[in-house]
Design a protein around this motif. Structure first.
Motif, PDB file in Angstrom:
ATOM      1  N   ASP A   1       6.399   8.337   7.434  1.00  0.00           N
ATOM      2  CA  ASP A   1       6.681   9.263   6.384  1.00  0.00           C
ATOM      3  C   ASP A   1       8.244   9.150   5.938  1.00  0.00           C
ATOM      4  O   ASP A   1       8.521   9.370   4.680  1.00  0.00           O
ATOM      5  CB  ASP A   1       6.651  10.738   7.124  1.00  0.00           C
ATOM      6  N   LYS A   2       8.982   8.851   7.079  1.00  0.00           N
ATOM      7  CA  LYS A   2      10.628   8.779   6.724  1.00  0.00           C
ATOM      8  C   LYS A   2      10.811   7.651   5.618  1.00  0.00           C
ATOM      9  O   LYS A   2      11.632   7.552   4.667  1.00  0.00           O
ATOM     10  CB  LYS A   2      11.292   8.677   7.928  1.00  0.00           C
ATOM     11  N   TYR A   3      10.058   6.497   6.130  1.00  0.00           N
ATOM     12  CA  TYR A   3      10.370   5.273   5.032  1.00  0.00           C
ATOM     13  C   TYR A   3       9.921   5.527   3.816  1.00  0.00           C
ATOM     14  O   TYR A   3      10.502   5.086   2.819  1.00  0.00           O
ATOM     15  CB  TYR A   3       9.499   3.868   5.741  1.00  0.00           C
ATOM     16  N   ASN A   4       8.654   6.325   3.466  1.00  0.00           N
ATOM     17  CA  ASN A   4       8.196   6.722   2.263  1.00  0.00           C
ATOM     18  C   ASN A   4       9.192   7.750   1.647  1.00  0.00           C
ATOM     19  O   ASN A   4       9.146   7.521   0.277  1.00  0.00           O
ATOM     20  CB  ASN A   4       6.777   7.207   2.332  1.00  0.00           C
TER      21      ASN A   4
ATOM     22  N   VAL B   1       3.531   5.948  -2.991  1.00  0.00           N
ATOM     23  CA  VAL B   1       4.613   6.792  -3.329  1.00  0.00           C
ATOM     24  C   VAL B   1       4.886   6.649  -4.822  1.00  0.00           C
ATOM     25  O   VAL B   1       5.077   7.528  -5.495  1.00  0.00           O
ATOM     26  CB  VAL B   1       5.880   6.144  -2.536  1.00  0.00           C
ATOM     27  N   LEU B   2       4.771   5.604  -5.406  1.00  0.00           N
ATOM     28  CA  LEU B   2       5.238   5.470  -6.884  1.00  0.00           C
ATOM     29  C   LEU B   2       3.976   6.071  -7.683  1.00  0.00           C
ATOM     30  O   LEU B   2       4.376   6.903  -8.685  1.00  0.00           O
ATOM     31  CB  LEU B   2       4.995   4.034  -7.370  1.00  0.00           C
ATOM     32  N   THR B   3       2.774   6.068  -7.384  1.00  0.00           N
ATOM     33  CA  THR B   3       1.591   6.789  -7.829  1.00  0.00           C
ATOM     34  C   THR B   3       1.997   8.257  -7.916  1.00  0.00           C
ATOM     35  O   THR B   3       1.865   8.926  -8.942  1.00  0.00           O
ATOM     36  CB  THR B   3       0.300   6.421  -7.392  1.00  0.00           C
ATOM     37  N   GLU B   4       2.449   8.912  -6.787  1.00  0.00           N
ATOM     38  CA  GLU B   4       2.563  10.243  -6.730  1.00  0.00           C
ATOM     39  C   GLU B   4       3.786  10.510  -7.569  1.00  0.00           C
ATOM     40  O   GLU B   4       3.602  11.844  -8.227  1.00  0.00           O
ATOM     41  CB  GLU B   4       3.212  10.559  -5.204  1.00  0.00           C
ATOM     42  N   ILE B   5       4.744   9.759  -7.754  1.00  0.00           N
ATOM     43  CA  ILE B   5       6.009  10.040  -8.589  1.00  0.00           C
ATOM     44  C   ILE B   5       5.389  10.084 -10.077  1.00  0.00           C
ATOM     45  O   ILE B   5       5.490  11.160 -10.760  1.00  0.00           O
ATOM     46  CB  ILE B   5       7.106   9.171  -8.438  1.00  0.00           C
ATOM     47  N   LEU B   6       4.651   9.111 -10.480  1.00  0.00           N
ATOM     48  CA  LEU B   6       4.196   8.809 -11.761  1.00  0.00           C
ATOM     49  C   LEU B   6       3.216  10.138 -12.213  1.00  0.00           C
ATOM     50  O   LEU B   6       3.186  10.567 -13.291  1.00  0.00           O
ATOM     51  CB  LEU B   6       3.422   7.660 -12.156  1.00  0.00           C
ATOM     52  N   GLU B   7       2.358  10.478 -11.149  1.00  0.00           N
ATOM     53  CA  GLU B   7       1.635  11.735 -11.421  1.00  0.00           C
ATOM     54  C   GLU B   7       2.277  12.810 -11.604  1.00  0.00           C
ATOM     55  O   GLU B   7       1.910  13.971 -12.504  1.00  0.00           O
ATOM     56  CB  GLU B   7       0.421  11.750 -10.204  1.00  0.00           C
ATOM     57  N   GLU B   8       3.143  13.261 -10.703  1.00  0.00           N
ATOM     58  CA  GLU B   8       3.932  14.407 -10.437  1.00  0.00           C
ATOM     59  C   GLU B   8       4.562  14.625 -11.928  1.00  0.00           C
ATOM     60  O   GLU B   8       4.862  15.877 -12.307  1.00  0.00           O
ATOM     61  CB  GLU B   8       4.882  14.471  -9.460  1.00  0.00           C
TER      62      GLU B   8
ATOM     63  N   ARG C   1       0.805  -1.417  -0.118  1.00  0.00           N
ATOM     64  CA  ARG C   1       0.022   0.129   0.030  1.00  0.00           C
ATOM     65  C   ARG C   1       0.937   1.389   0.026  1.00  0.00           C
ATOM     66  O   ARG C   1       0.782   2.076  -0.663  1.00  0.00           O
ATOM     67  CB  ARG C   1      -0.877  -0.006   1.100  1.00  0.00           C
ATOM     68  N   TYR C   2       2.002   1.388   0.729  1.00  0.00           N
ATOM     69  CA  TYR C   2       2.780   2.465   0.717  1.00  0.00           C
ATOM     70  C   TYR C   2       3.698   2.538  -0.438  1.00  0.00           C
ATOM     71  O   TYR C   2       3.818   3.590  -1.073  1.00  0.00           O
ATOM     72  CB  TYR C   2       3.958   2.267   2.067  1.00  0.00           C
TER      73      TYR C   2
END
Length: 180
Positions: free
Chosen positions: A145-148, A63-70, A58-59
């Motif tokens: 948050d730090k892991y992500n 995180v990958l979705t955030e990067i690909l959308e940005e 889930r994490y």
């Protein structure tokens, strides 16, 4: 006798290797007509903290979705757990999570391997690692948050490698994400 056997074995091995054609693996390019499937393979034994199992997928997906959308990733994509079936002849990135946690040096470390597959070929994208400062004395929300954050730095490297598979580059956006 042993020397003669060794010479015969070496000459036989050399002759077999000369007669064998080296297989050239075609470089896989990505195009807009396909959907890129990210298959996440978590090779870490589940961690139990405070009575609950951490759902790393889930994490990872978040995180990958955030990067690909940005970066406005140029082709459609799906992020799936290991075991999901993909349509035939669609590209797939297998991401192996080898390590995601404390490394014994007071840092949080992420180690990933990635392979791009498209039937029948496969290309290694590489080994992606990132480590950052300790989070031992912070709250569990801040620790997540730090892991992500550490995961994001490693995934930016992976997406930058995927950038080489397109004609249009989006490296400038990756530099901006990486600097945050």
């Amino acid at each position: 006798m042993k020397a003669l056997f060794l010479i015969l074995a070496l000459s036989l091995t050399a002759s077999l290797s000369l007669g064998k054609k080296n297989r050239v693996i075609p470089y896989i390019y990505l195009n807009n007509d396909q959907t890129l499937h990210f298959r996440i393979i978590d090779s870490i034994i589940p961690v139990y903290e405070y009575g609950d199992e951490d759902d790393r997928f889930r994490y990872f997906e978040q995180v990958l979705t955030e990067i690909l959308e940005e970066i406005d990733f140029p082709i459609p994509y799906k992020i799936e757990r290991f075991g999901a079936r993909k349509p035939h002849n669609q590209p797939q990135v297998d991401v192996f999570i080898n390590k995601w946690g404390y490394n014994g040096l007071g840092e949080i470390e992420v180690q990933l391997n990635a392979v791009l597959r498209q039937t029948p070929d496969r290309n290694k994208l590489g080994y992606f690692r990132y480590a950052d400062g300790a989070a031992a004395l912070i709250s569990s929300n801040r620790r997540t948050d730090k892991y992500n954050e550490v995961l994001k730095k490693a995934l930016v490297k992976l997406v930058a490698e995927l950038n080489k598979r397109f004609e249009n580059e989006f490296e400038a956006e990756l530099d901006i994400i990486d600097s945050n």
